[in-house]
Design an enzyme around this catalytic site. Structure first.
Site, PDB file in Angstrom:
ATOM      1  CG  HIS A 140      -1.643  -1.128   1.402  1.00  0.00           C
ATOM      2  ND1 HIS A 140      -3.010  -1.605   0.686  1.00  0.00           N
ATOM      3  CD2 HIS A 140      -1.319  -2.451   2.175  1.00  0.00           C
ATOM      4  CE1 HIS A 140      -3.371  -2.847   1.384  1.00  0.00           C
ATOM      5  NE2 HIS A 140      -2.170  -3.266   2.169  1.00  0.00           N
TER       6      HIS A 140
ATOM      7  CB  SER B 244      12.718  22.222 -16.336  1.00  0.00           C
ATOM      8  OG  SER B 244      11.863  23.519 -16.547  1.00  0.00           O
TER       9      SER B 244
ATOM     10  CE  LYS C  87      11.423  19.187 -11.875  1.00  0.00           C
ATOM     11  NZ  LYS C  87      10.128  19.790 -12.707  1.00  0.00           N
TER      12      LYS C  87
ATOM     13  CD  GLU D 103       8.521  11.688 -16.044  1.00  0.00           C
ATOM     14  OE1 GLU D 103       7.608  12.616 -16.538  1.00  0.00           O
ATOM     15  OE2 GLU D 103       9.520  12.157 -15.533  1.00  0.00           O
TER      16      GLU D 103
END
Ligand code: ARG
Length: 474
Positions: free
Chosen positions: A171, A292, A298, A305
């Site tokens: 979980h 970025s 970043k 992804e």
């Protein structure tokens, strides 16, 4: 051999309203031509189309249906065609609809009547089914090899981190300590089943449709077993109607591809999560990340992804192919032309993704300190305390209850179970003795799970070595 420039060699495909017959009196519109053509995407099967044609011609000659001279002319023409395709000199024409007609027309241009005889006892229906199977068999072999390489990469990293402790989650809550090596090997297992699935799918892909012709077979004295052997098929499709119409083998591959991507996607999700500064378990090599344009700090895990995102299209192709098939009566229908783009894209996506992951996994920079700190939060050894009490004779449910009280106490004090003194622990149950502190350490916890499939470092090393031993890429 006939003169390739004779009118007879030219007329079949010349100046076409249609590539297939004189029966049609008006040409299709440009839009319909584009709509019905597949050459733009099926030309990638050209190599296999030629391979199938050569096997067919060889058999026709052996059966005496065409002459040895025709067969030689066909071979010569095909050799030239392959060369033209390879050197990008081949002119693909939308007017000729698909890869099969394009190649056939060029063959007739090159060798005349012999080229026209190639299509004896054959139809584009069994031809295309054969081409797809040859193409897919090759893709399956590549994907299986990549899966083995990925497993080996995971096993090598697991071996390095057989002792590295991290929190195991259920979980997404800290559950019990595990080793990072053990966690990685979970994926090696998934990819092992993926490879098995592909190998199993390959058995059904590797059957020869040729000989089914349009749908009913052919009146020529063909030798299907011979063609199957030449093309490396394990056998022939045993019903002509089925052979030209079903694409279940492609659907199976798409299902296997969807599962591969699903496993890749789960791994990707973890890589993204682990790389988040809030977690900080790993870093990925810069070449798999981007920055970025506005936030200079970043470093984004783009590759995992995107892999997670591309899973969507591969899953989609499976549904598309299932839907494509479900309403089709026997035998071949043009619907089937729609099988290719999804199938190709599934295979391409799997191939590219696996290739990138094989390279990315060894470059993972592991941060054992952050993993360890996270494992120390969340009472990861609570189960070990309960197991300890059971070994002292308590029923598990009672032990569970006692440990729950201890955890509650720790939460109040803001400490870990291992921080409690022996006397404090004994307040929860008198059977607790000095050896308890070995049980409550992370190392003690993982080492205790020492059975097949357990997270103990010794077992992880064993499993990683087993995978590496059986991997040809090791
Ligand atoms: N391009 C077609 C396909 O992909 C080849 C078979 C066409 N057969 C036919 N009778 N129209 O399925």
């Amino acid at each position: 051999m006939s003169n390739p420039n004779s009118p007879s060699a030219q007329d079949q495909f010349a100046n076409k309203a249609n590539a297939w017959s004189a029966r049609f009196s008006e040409p299709v519109s440009d839009l319909v031509k584009r709509y019905t053509a597949s050459v733009n995407f099926d030309k990638r099967m050209a190599r296999f189309d030629v391979q199938g044609s050569l096997a067919h011609a060889e058999m026709l000659a052996a059966a005496g249906v065409i002459s040895a001279a025709d067969r030689e002319a066909i071979e010569r023409g095909m050799e030239r065609i392959l060369q033209e395709i390879e050197e990008d000199l081949f002119t693909w024409s939308l007017d000729l609809e698909d890869v099969h007609l394009n190649i056939e027309k060029r063959l007739v241009e090159l060798v005349g009547d012999a080229g026209k005889r190639l299509h004896t006892g054959r139809s584009r229906n069994d031809q295309v089914a054969t081409d797809i199977r040859l193409w897919l068999r090759n893709e399956i072999d590549i994907a299986i090899e990549l899966l083995q390489q990925l497993r080996a990469a995971l096993a090598r990293l697991a071996l390095e981190h057989a002792d590295t402790i991290m929190p195991g989650f259920t979980h997404l809550q800290v559950a019990q300590p595990v080793t990072f090596g053990h966690h990685l090997l979970a994926y090696a297992e998934m990819f092992s089943r993926d490879a098995e699935r592909l190998a199993d799918c390959r058995k059904r892909v590797n059957r020869l449709p040729l000989g089914a012709a349009a749908l009913a077979g052919t009146s020529f004295p063909i030798d299907r077993e011979r063609v199957a052997r030449t093309l490396g098929f394990d056998g022939v499709c045993r019903n002509s109607l089925d052979a030209v119409s079903d694409r279940d083998f492609a659907i199976e591959f798409c299902a296997a591809a969807a599962l591969i991507m699903t496993h890749i996607s789960r791994l990707s999700e973890e890589l993204v999560l682990w790389m988040s500064p809030r977690v900080g378990f790993i870093d990925l090599a810069d070449r798999f990340c981007t920055g970025s344009s506005i936030m200079p700090q970043k470093k984004n895990p783009d590759v995992p992804e995107l892999a997670r995102g591309k899973t969507g299209r591969v899953n989609g192709h499976l549904i598309a192919l299932l839907t494509l098939m479900k309403g089709q009566p026997l035998a071949y229908n043009k619907d089937n032309q729609e099988d290719k783009e999804g199938l190709f894209d599934s295979a391409d996506t799997v191939r590219d993704t696996l290739t990138i992951f094989v390279d990315m996994i060894p470059g993972i920079q592991v941060k054992p300190k952050a993993m360890r700190e996270a494992a120390l939060q969340g009472y990861a050894t609570a189960t070990d305390l309960a197991d300890y009490l059971v070994k002292k004779g308590l029923p598990f449910r009672d032990a569970h209850e006692i440990v729950a009280h201890a955890v509650l106490e720790c939460e109040k004090r803001g400490c870990d179970l291992a921080d409690l003194s022996l006397a404090e622990l004994q307040a929860f149950h008198a059977s607790i003795e000095a050896d308890i502190h070995d049980v409550l350490t992370l190392e003690g916890s993982v080492a205790a799970r020492n059975h097949i499939g357990g997270t103990a470092p010794a077992r992880v090393r064993e499993e990683a070595q087993r995978i590496l031993a059986e991997s040809p890429a090791a």
